[in-house]
Design an enzyme around this catalytic site. Structure first.
Site, PDB file in Angstrom:
ATOM      1  N   PHE A 250       0.815  -1.228   0.000  1.00 25.47           N
ATOM      2  CA  PHE A 250       0.000   0.000   0.000  1.00 25.47           C
ATOM      3  C   PHE A 250       0.844   1.272   0.000  1.00 25.47           C
ATOM      4  O   PHE A 250       0.389   2.316   0.462  1.00 25.47           O
ATOM      5  CB  PHE A 250      -0.984  -0.011   1.187  1.00 25.47           C
ATOM      6  CG  PHE A 250      -1.863  -1.229   1.221  1.00 25.47           C
ATOM      7  CD1 PHE A 250      -2.815  -1.429   0.220  1.00 25.47           C
ATOM      8  CD2 PHE A 250      -1.717  -2.194   2.203  1.00 25.47           C
ATOM      9  CE1 PHE A 250      -3.621  -2.571   0.226  1.00 25.47           C
ATOM     10  CE2 PHE A 250      -2.515  -3.341   2.208  1.00 25.47           C
ATOM     11  CZ  PHE A 250      -3.465  -3.526   1.220  1.00 25.47           C
ATOM     12  N   GLU A 254       7.384   1.056  -0.273  1.00 25.17           N
ATOM     13  CA  GLU A 254       8.031   1.610  -1.465  1.00 25.17           C
ATOM     14  C   GLU A 254       9.441   2.083  -1.116  1.00 25.17           C
ATOM     15  O   GLU A 254      10.399   1.747  -1.783  1.00 25.17           O
ATOM     16  CB  GLU A 254       7.192   2.766  -2.043  1.00 25.17           C
ATOM     17  CG  GLU A 254       7.857   3.407  -3.258  1.00 25.17           C
ATOM     18  CD  GLU A 254       6.964   4.375  -4.027  1.00 25.17           C
ATOM     19  OE1 GLU A 254       5.729   4.345  -3.861  1.00 25.17           O
ATOM     20  OE2 GLU A 254       7.513   5.167  -4.804  1.00 25.17           O
ATOM     21  N   ARG A 332       1.928  15.453  -6.626  1.00 29.35           N
ATOM     22  CA  ARG A 332       0.708  14.778  -7.059  1.00 29.35           C
ATOM     23  C   ARG A 332      -0.533  15.441  -6.449  1.00 29.35           C
ATOM     24  O   ARG A 332      -1.574  15.534  -7.096  1.00 29.35           O
ATOM     25  CB  ARG A 332       0.753  13.277  -6.732  1.00 29.35           C
ATOM     26  CG  ARG A 332      -0.357  12.477  -7.401  1.00 29.35           C
ATOM     27  CD  ARG A 332      -0.172  10.968  -7.245  1.00 29.35           C
ATOM     28  NE  ARG A 332       0.633  10.391  -8.301  1.00 29.35           N
ATOM     29  CZ  ARG A 332       0.171  10.009  -9.496  1.00 29.35           C
ATOM     30  NH1 ARG A 332      -1.110  10.121  -9.788  1.00 29.35           N
ATOM     31  NH2 ARG A 332       0.984   9.497 -10.395  1.00 29.35           N
ATOM     32  N   ARG A 364      -1.241   4.471  -1.105  1.00 33.81           N
ATOM     33  CA  ARG A 364      -2.275   4.369  -2.145  1.00 33.81           C
ATOM     34  C   ARG A 364      -2.920   5.716  -2.502  1.00 33.81           C
ATOM     35  O   ARG A 364      -3.689   6.262  -1.701  1.00 33.81           O
ATOM     36  CB  ARG A 364      -3.343   3.391  -1.670  1.00 33.81           C
ATOM     37  CG  ARG A 364      -4.086   2.681  -2.781  1.00 33.81           C
ATOM     38  CD  ARG A 364      -4.956   1.603  -2.197  1.00 33.81           C
ATOM     39  NE  ARG A 364      -5.417   0.672  -3.222  1.00 33.81           N
ATOM     40  CZ  ARG A 364      -6.013  -0.479  -2.977  1.00 33.81           C
ATOM     41  NH1 ARG A 364      -6.235  -0.843  -1.730  1.00 33.81           N
ATOM     42  NH2 ARG A 364      -6.381  -1.272  -3.960  1.00 33.81           N
ATOM     43  N   PHE A 366      -1.047   8.427  -3.180  1.00 31.06           N
ATOM     44  CA  PHE A 366       0.211   9.178  -3.230  1.00 31.06           C
ATOM     45  C   PHE A 366      -0.015  10.691  -3.356  1.00 31.06           C
ATOM     46  O   PHE A 366       0.524  11.342  -4.245  1.00 31.06           O
ATOM     47  CB  PHE A 366       1.019   8.642  -4.424  1.00 31.06           C
ATOM     48  CG  PHE A 366       2.499   8.906  -4.354  1.00 31.06           C
ATOM     49  CD1 PHE A 366       3.335   8.124  -3.572  1.00 31.06           C
ATOM     50  CD2 PHE A 366       3.069   9.941  -5.082  1.00 31.06           C
ATOM     51  CE1 PHE A 366       4.703   8.348  -3.529  1.00 31.06           C
ATOM     52  CE2 PHE A 366       4.446  10.182  -5.043  1.00 31.06           C
ATOM     53  CZ  PHE A 366       5.258   9.378  -4.272  1.00 31.06           C
ATOM     54  N   GLU A 737      -4.600   2.422  -7.378  1.00 32.38           N
ATOM     55  CA  GLU A 737      -4.828   3.538  -6.461  1.00 32.38           C
ATOM     56  C   GLU A 737      -6.124   4.335  -6.686  1.00 32.38           C
ATOM     57  O   GLU A 737      -6.775   4.739  -5.723  1.00 32.38           O
ATOM     58  CB  GLU A 737      -3.659   4.527  -6.542  1.00 32.38           C
ATOM     59  CG  GLU A 737      -2.339   3.957  -6.097  1.00 32.38           C
ATOM     60  CD  GLU A 737      -1.203   4.899  -6.473  1.00 32.38           C
ATOM     61  OE1 GLU A 737      -0.886   5.014  -7.665  1.00 32.38           O
ATOM     62  OE2 GLU A 737      -0.649   5.543  -5.572  1.00 32.38           O
TER      63      GLU A 737
HETATM   64  N1  MTE Z   1      -3.731  -4.273  -3.438  1.00 32.28           N
HETATM   65  C1  MTE Z   1      -3.355  -5.151  -2.479  1.00 32.28           C
HETATM   66  N2  MTE Z   1      -4.079  -6.273  -2.310  1.00 32.28           N
HETATM   67  N3  MTE Z   1      -2.268  -4.914  -1.685  1.00 32.28           N
HETATM   68  C2  MTE Z   1      -1.519  -3.760  -1.813  1.00 32.28           C
HETATM   69  O1  MTE Z   1      -0.545  -3.559  -1.086  1.00 32.28           O
HETATM   70  N4  MTE Z   1      -1.209  -1.635  -3.025  1.00 32.28           N
HETATM   71  C3  MTE Z   1      -1.854  -0.586  -3.810  1.00 32.28           C
HETATM   72  C4  MTE Z   1      -2.590  -1.179  -5.018  1.00 32.28           C
HETATM   73  N5  MTE Z   1      -3.398  -2.296  -4.618  1.00 32.28           N
HETATM   74  C5  MTE Z   1      -1.899  -2.814  -2.821  1.00 32.28           C
HETATM   75  C6  MTE Z   1      -3.021  -3.141  -3.634  1.00 32.28           C
HETATM   76  C7  MTE Z   1      -0.929   0.430  -4.290  1.00 32.28           C
HETATM   77  S1  MTE Z   1      -0.455   1.653  -3.235  1.00 32.28           S
HETATM   78  C8  MTE Z   1      -0.458   0.437  -5.574  1.00 32.28           C
HETATM   79  S2  MTE Z   1       0.542   1.684  -6.139  1.00 32.28           S
HETATM   80  C9  MTE Z   1      -0.805  -0.625  -6.535  1.00 32.28           C
HETATM   81  O2  MTE Z   1      -1.616  -1.639  -5.943  1.00 32.28           O
HETATM   82  C10 MTE Z   1       0.478  -1.253  -7.065  1.00 32.28           C
HETATM   83  O3  MTE Z   1       0.244  -2.320  -7.896  1.00 32.28           O
HETATM   84  P1  MTE Z   1      -0.077  -2.209  -9.460  1.00 32.28           P
HETATM   85  O4  MTE Z   1       0.644  -1.017  -9.976  1.00 32.28           O
HETATM   86  O5  MTE Z   1       0.425  -3.474  -9.991  1.00 32.28           O
HETATM   87  O6  MTE Z   1      -1.556  -2.043  -9.547  1.00 32.28           O
HETATM   88  N1  LUZ Z   2       5.514   9.443  -8.174  1.00 33.83           N
HETATM   89  C1  LUZ Z   2       4.283   8.920  -8.204  1.00 33.83           C
HETATM   90  C2  LUZ Z   2       6.542   8.894  -7.510  1.00 33.83           C
HETATM   91  O1  LUZ Z   2       3.402   9.459  -8.829  1.00 33.83           O
HETATM   92  N2  LUZ Z   2       4.064   7.797  -7.521  1.00 33.83           N
HETATM   93  C3  LUZ Z   2       5.002   7.160  -6.819  1.00 33.83           C
HETATM   94  O2  LUZ Z   2       4.721   6.153  -6.209  1.00 33.83           O
HETATM   95  C4  LUZ Z   2       6.322   7.719  -6.804  1.00 33.83           C
HETATM   96  N3  LUZ Z   2       7.336   7.151  -6.130  1.00 33.83           N
HETATM   97  C5  LUZ Z   2       8.535   7.711  -6.136  1.00 33.83           C
HETATM   98  C6  LUZ Z   2       8.737   8.890  -6.835  1.00 33.83           C
HETATM   99  N4  LUZ Z   2       7.739   9.449  -7.509  1.00 33.83           N
HETATM  100 MO1  MOS Z   3       1.397   2.958  -4.311  1.00 32.66          MO
HETATM  101  S1  MOS Z   3       1.173   4.463  -2.931  1.00 32.66           S
HETATM  102  O1  MOS Z   3       2.056   4.074  -5.483  1.00 32.66           O
HETATM  103  O2  MOS Z   3       2.733   2.183  -3.651  1.00 32.66           O
END
Ligand code: MTE
Ligand code: LUZ
Ligand code: MOS
Length: 785
Positions: A250, A254, A332, A364, A366, A737
């Site tokens: 989530f 990162e 963002r 999630r 961001f 997200e």
């Molecule tokens: N879904 C689950 N089950 N677990 C997670 O940790 N992270 C979210 C989203 N969905 C998450 C999730 C976040 S913050 C992001 S950025 C995206 O999944 C990342 O995965 P994707 O880019 O492959 O969708």
């Molecule tokens: N920018 C963004 C970023 O839009 N999403 C991200 O998760 C991120 N992570 C690092 C740097 N820029």
């Molecule tokens: Mo999702 S907050 O970009 O890991």
């Protein structure tokens, strides 16, 4: 929960009919690990069999928000049972830093502590329990320094982790002066703990000649590799980081998995023994950063219809003690202050307040949710001031449909070329019975003095791509073995979101084989180099394209070989339903592969993808940072007890634009999950620091995430029929997200219910999270006088 009919099942039952009907993408395949999840057989980092000689680490944390460390007495720690060694900042042979962008983030505090919970030292012991008991025996003498504990205090002290940002278009001041009406106000929106089920963990194993192999629960194996290499002063090629899956990330994994990875690696390297560092829930919450809390001051001008003419907003976030990802998060937020609305004249300022609290990070959305909720709050007030239904004011302010209609350039200069919000909103307005229910609720409230119902419709538009352009790249490897089975490796990480399922579908589709013959392996820095975080919802977009590129190369070689062997031309060879169609013959895929091997055809390939057409000028905050937009909308109906502040979500309808969804079942799961998670952020999840700067809500006993019983009984989630205008993987759209913005509708439904107390004549000063206490305060504020 209502299940929608799966339109793709038709294609499935038809699959022998030919290449048109055959597809492995666009179908609702179960998550690749679904059965393992259910059986408890999915391996997380802590489930890996431990090597002989494995030791366990724990971190010693600061008890002060801001202080100089005068002295540390480790005598009692050393004497504690099972303790093997202790490490502090000076033990890093390289740089003691885990800052992902700006290097202001010590792995272990060095002389100065900047928040309660900051790690100061590592204790390694024979067991996890002994290590945890030992760290508590330390005696530290602090000399306390003044602490800044809130974003508002930070702004007053001009204490920022980065220079303030500003984005202006047109002349907001003039527009405000000319506007017939104005609304000004302040809003406070709290932060949020990621609350991944699996906490932060790293298991570091020293290997020969200065090597180290680290199993880490992380969204960003390459960043872990870099931080470990710098901290230990070794080359990146000595560090291998591997992650099969996370029990949720989530955004919290990162950048902030780095501290744990580096600490475990330091100990393992020094001791020449495997070391595991697993945070318990309280330590995890005390140490790691969360979603940024935001405070806004706004002034917006509008006309008699509710059309926004000019907007000024100043936002300050709680960055915490170091920069981490606060800069891109604020960027963002600035780029999502428009949400789905065209703002001709704007003046946006954003500041990242340096506070003596955990360093906040990705979560999630961001910063997108934090930017967009401010304008939604404002639109909600405009509607109430004019006595109009908020949906009508929202529609009036939507971006224009196309060039002819105009009003389609964002405040940062990107053209909105794929706008479907009008159609999507119209569909949801209909399917949710919005108008009829509005009338029913007004009637209900007129005769119900204590229990009040509320309804709200909120839209969203969310930009897809990392707003840091160079991060929009990915790599993959596809191996076809002689028996026809396929192994895929890509740079993305699996955190439950289903990226491995989607990438496997893409590869299976490209090679014309069934999903069952494709396996995706653990993410590993020794396989794909220089990966980006799996973040910004781009995981499947980027890695899907990279894997498709790799699979296409293998397919093209096979097609050439098939044409050479069976006649015809390579371009006519087709791959579907486990067969290869060549010159009127149908050859099983595995047979062709076996023959190609004997003919010395390369049966594996790498693949690469870099998202085209992105540019961003961070100085002027203008450009085209996004590849496309993902749209959505939701309607929520709540009932609020205005005497106790308790409430229930009675029904929620959500419509989400996943483009040509790669996997509708997974995408619906993502929308449902994001909805409930976002609802928690805006309602029950409250982070509370005491006057000494200590986070007191550091466990589920005091920090309330939604439970199954908080989910609406009537939950109708649907995917909007659309096809991505951008050339994304199979014209799908990201889903990770953006749906986190859908539960804005829950927050505004609560606000609507409260407003009924004063006959919808006053704006309830409801702040987020709308806890029972916040709801009662808002009720009281509008009841008085
Ligand atoms: N879904 C689950 N089950 N677990 C997670 O940790 N992270 C979210 C989203 N969905 C998450 C999730 C976040 S913050 C992001 S950025 C995206 O999944 C990342 O995965 P994707 O880019 O492959 O969708
Ligand atoms: N920018 C963004 C970023 O839009 N999403 C991200 O998760 C991120 N992570 C690092 C740097 N820029
Ligand atoms: Mo999702 S907050 O970009 O890991």
């Amino acid at each position: 929960m209502n299940k929608q009919a799966d339109p793709f099942l038709v294609a499935e039952s038809n699959k022998s009919a030919g290449p048109i009907a055959w597809a492995e993408v666009g179908r609702s395949h179960p998550h690749e690990s679904a059965i393992l999840h259910v059986l408890g057989e999915a391996t997380y980092t802590d489930d890996l069999p431990e090597l002989h000689g494995t030791l366990h680490a724990a971190l010693g944390l600061s008890q002060k928000a801001h202080a100089r460390i005068v002295s540390i007495n480790f005598d009692a720690v050393k004497a504690a049972p099972g303790v093997i060694s202790i490490y502090t900042a000076s033990d890093f042979p390289g740089t003691n830093d885990c800052g992902p962008i700006i290097h202001d983030d010590p792995i272990l505090a060095d002389g100065i502590v900047e928040y309660v919970g900051q790690p100061i030292f590592i204790v390694v012991a024979e067991s996890h329990d002994l290590a945890r008991r030992a760290v508590r025996k330390v005696e530290i003498v602090y000399e306390e320094l003044p602490a800044i504990l809130t974003p508002v205090e930070a702004r007053a002290a001009q204490s920022f982790v980065l220079p303030p940002m500003s984005l202006k278009r047109g002349d907001a001041q003039q527009a405000l002066q000319n506007a017939p009406h104005r609304v000004t106000g302040k809003l406070h929106v709290g932060g949020q703990e990621q609350f991944y089920l699996e906490g932060q963990i790293s298991y570091a194993i020293p290997t020969e000649s200065k090597g180290i192999h680290v199993y880490c629960s992380t969204q960003h194996p390459s960043e872990m590799q870099h931080v470990i290499a710098h901290a230990l002063d070794i080359h990146s090629h000595n560090v291998q980081v591997e992650c099969r899956r996370m029990g949720g990330g989530f955004g919290g994994k990162e950048s902030q998995s780095a501290l744990w990875a580096a600490a475990a690696s330091l100990a393992a390297t020094n001791l020449r023994r495997p070391v595991k560092l697993r945070a318990d829930r309280d330590d995890d919450m005390m140490v790691t950063g969360k979603r940024h809390e935001f405070y806004y001051e706004y002034e917006v001008g509008y006309d008699d219809q509710g059309l926004i003419l000019g907007a000024k907003v100043e936002m300050v976030s709680r960055a915490g003690f170091s920069a981490d990802l606060s800069g891109p998060v604020a960027t963002r937020a600035v780029c999502h202050f428009d949400n789905a609305y065209y703002l001709s004249d704007v003046d946006i300022k954003a500041m990242c307040g340096k506070t003596n609290t955990q360093s906040n990070t990705a979560f999630r959305g961001f910063g997108g949710p934090q930017g967009a909720i401010a304008i939604e709050y404002i639109v909600d007030e405009i509607a109430r001031n004019l006595g109009k239904d908020a949906l009508d004011v929202r529609k009036l302010n939507f971006y224009g449909r196309n060039d002819t209609e105009g009003r389609n350039i964002t405040q940062y200069g990107q053209k909105v070329a794929d706008n479907v919000i009008h159609e999507l909103a119209a569909e949801l307005e209909q399917s949710s019975d919005y108008r009829k229910r509005r009338a029913e609720i007004t009637a209900f409230n007129a005769v119900s003095p204590v229990l009040k119902k509320g309804l709200a419709f909120t839209p969203h538009k969310f930009g897809i791509a990392f707003n840091v352009t160079h991060l929009n790249q990915a790599g993959a490897l596809v191996h076809v073995y002689v028996d026809g089975s396929v192994l895929v490796n890509h740079g993305g990480t699996e955190m439950g979101q289903g990226i491995n399922t989607k990438v496997a579908q893409v590869v299976a589709h490209e090679l014309g084989v069934s999903l069952g013959t494709v396996r995706v392996t653990a993410t590993d820095t020794s396989k794909i180099a220089n990966t980006s975080a799996t973040a910004a919802s781009t995981g499947a977009d980027l890695n899907g394209k990279a894997a498709q590129d790799a699979a296409r190369q293998v397919r093209e070689r096979l097609a050439e070989f098939a044409a050479k062997t069976y006649g015809g031309i390579a371009a006519d060879v087709q791959f579907y339903a486990q067969q290869v169609q060549v010159n009127g013959q149908s050859i099983p895929f595995a047979d062709l592969v076996g023959k190609a091997y004997l003919a010395r055809v390369q049966l594996w390939s790498d693949g690469f993808y870099a998202t085209p057409h992105l540019h961003w000028d961070s100085k002027t905050m203008t450009g085209s940072p996004f590849s496309y937009y993902a749209y959505g909308a939701a309607v929520s109906e709540v009932i609020v007890d205005t005497l106790t502040g308790e409430w229930r979500l009675l029904r929620a309808d959500a419509l989400y634009d996943a483009g040509n969804s790669l996997n509708p079942a997974i995408d619906i799961g993502q929308v449902e999950g994001a909805f409930i998670q976002g609802m928690g952020w805006l309602t029950t999840e409250e982070l509370w620091w005491n006057k000494a700067g200590k986070l007191m809500t550091h466990a589920p006993s005091t920090y309330k995430i939604p439970a199954i019983s908080d989910c609406p009984e009537d939950f109708r989630v649907k995917l909007f029929k659309n096809r991505n205008v951008a050339d994304s993987i199979h014209r799908s759209k990201a889903v990770g997200e953006p749906p986190l913005l859908l539960p804005f509708s829950v927050f505004f439904a609560i606000r609507d219910a409260i407003a009924s107390v004063a006959d919808y004549k006053k704006n309830p000063p409801l702040q987020a999270p709308a806890t029972g206490e916040a709801i009662l305060k808002a009720v009281e504020a509008i009841s008085a006088g």
